[in-house]
Write a protein that holds these residues in place. Sequence first.
Motif, PDB file in Angstrom:
ATOM      1  N   ALA A 126       0.858  -1.183   0.000  1.00  0.00           N
ATOM      2  CA  ALA A 126       0.000   0.000   0.000  1.00  0.00           C
ATOM      3  C   ALA A 126       0.897   1.236   0.000  1.00  0.00           C
ATOM      4  N   GLY A 127       2.017   1.125  -0.690  1.00  0.00           N
ATOM      5  CA  GLY A 127       3.021   2.178  -0.716  1.00  0.00           C
ATOM      6  C   GLY A 127       4.302   1.733  -0.035  1.00  0.00           C
ATOM      7  N   PHE A 128       5.353   2.523  -0.193  1.00  0.00           N
ATOM      8  CA  PHE A 128       6.641   2.275   0.452  1.00  0.00           C
ATOM      9  C   PHE A 128       7.063   3.505   1.242  1.00  0.00           C
ATOM     10  N   THR A 129       7.701   3.275   2.378  1.00  0.00           N
ATOM     11  CA  THR A 129       8.359   4.363   3.079  1.00  0.00           C
ATOM     12  C   THR A 129       9.650   4.720   2.337  1.00  0.00           C
ATOM     13  N   ASP A 130      10.240   5.855   2.691  1.00  0.00           N
ATOM     14  CA  ASP A 130      11.499   6.256   2.079  1.00  0.00           C
ATOM     15  C   ASP A 130      12.637   5.406   2.636  1.00  0.00           C
ATOM     16  N   LEU A 131      13.748   5.383   1.932  1.00  0.00           N
ATOM     17  CA  LEU A 131      14.925   4.670   2.402  1.00  0.00           C
ATOM     18  C   LEU A 131      15.635   5.488   3.476  1.00  0.00           C
ATOM     19  N   SER A 132      16.160   4.798   4.475  1.00  0.00           N
ATOM     20  CA  SER A 132      16.978   5.479   5.478  1.00  0.00           C
ATOM     21  C   SER A 132      18.255   5.984   4.809  1.00  0.00           C
ATOM     22  N   SER A 133      18.846   7.029   5.355  1.00  0.00           N
ATOM     23  CA  SER A 133      19.893   7.774   4.662  1.00  0.00           C
ATOM     24  C   SER A 133      21.190   7.004   4.471  1.00  0.00           C
ATOM     25  N   ILE A 134      21.504   6.066   5.357  1.00  0.00           N
ATOM     26  CA  ILE A 134      22.778   5.339   5.271  1.00  0.00           C
ATOM     27  C   ILE A 134      22.566   3.848   5.032  1.00  0.00           C
ATOM     28  N   THR A 135      21.677   3.231   5.799  1.00  0.00           N
ATOM     29  CA  THR A 135      21.491   1.777   5.692  1.00  0.00           C
ATOM     30  C   THR A 135      20.609   1.386   4.516  1.00  0.00           C
ATOM     31  N   LEU A 136      19.892   2.370   3.946  1.00  0.00           N
ATOM     32  CA  LEU A 136      19.011   2.137   2.793  1.00  0.00           C
ATOM     33  C   LEU A 136      17.942   1.092   3.093  1.00  0.00           C
TER      34      LEU A 136
END
Length: 295
Positions: free
Chosen positions: A128-138
């Motif tokens: 139902a959608g995706f959250t954004d990737l974390s800045s370092i660990t992706l």
Amino acid sequence: MIDISFITVNFNGLKDTLELIESLANTVKSISYEVIVVDNASQNQEALSTLFNMPKVKFIPSTENLGFAGGNNLGIQAASGKYLFFINNDTFIKEDHFDEFIKAYGPKTGLLCPKLCFSVAPHNVQYAGFTDLSSITLRNQAIGYGAPDLGQYDKPAKTFFAHGASMMVSKEHLEKVGVMCEDYFLYYEEMDWSIRFRNAGYSIEYNPVQTIYHKESQSTGQSSPLKIYYLTRNRLKYASKFQKGIFKLMSLCYLIFVVGARDYSKYTAERRPDLRGAMLQGIRHFLTGKFGKQT
């Protein structure tokens, strides 16, 4: 011009592909459409051309396995629809709301995704959608993954990434952004494409007016050397391509030295030298610039 070109890639998945086509033929009445089946060098490909000789279906044979992006890009060349709907061959539909789905595609929409549910009852939500990737660990999460479908994800929303199993784009917007990147071969193609659409000023959107049912198992399943190789290599490629400045360096170091060391120890403890070797080869090929299909 017809409304939608459904593009699906077949690789030795005849039963699933035929079931998808049947579900579309029996259900879709609200729009005009065609189905484009790209065959990625399946066994007995010549015989398949006869099986797919049916109304509204175009069969596009490839002499080699082009992967997810390459197969879909080949389908794009044959598409005549105003909208291109990329759909995994191991999916099916049970209801037709594609007329409403098309209306939800706005002038600043890039990729529009329906609700994805698992095919096995009770048909829990897969996407139902995706959250954004974390800045370092992706790292990120699929919104709603594994939850019962009780209507709690029935509100349209902008999201960060499309889901490759089911996503739609207008031909007009596709021509401005370009086709999928074929460097990955498997995994991360839709994330790469999502970023490119967002960088071009378009949004990635989720709209649950249409539901697609996916035969993928809700359980994680077993890893294979093929999967580990492409996930390892392509995660690094994605980080190198889209991370900026110090975050790129930190992400690459984290993925190679932290995640790599962790997985090396894990596969050694599990007595899986095949997975350990696939992971190391993925890192090696990233560092030496080997992309596309690798065996």
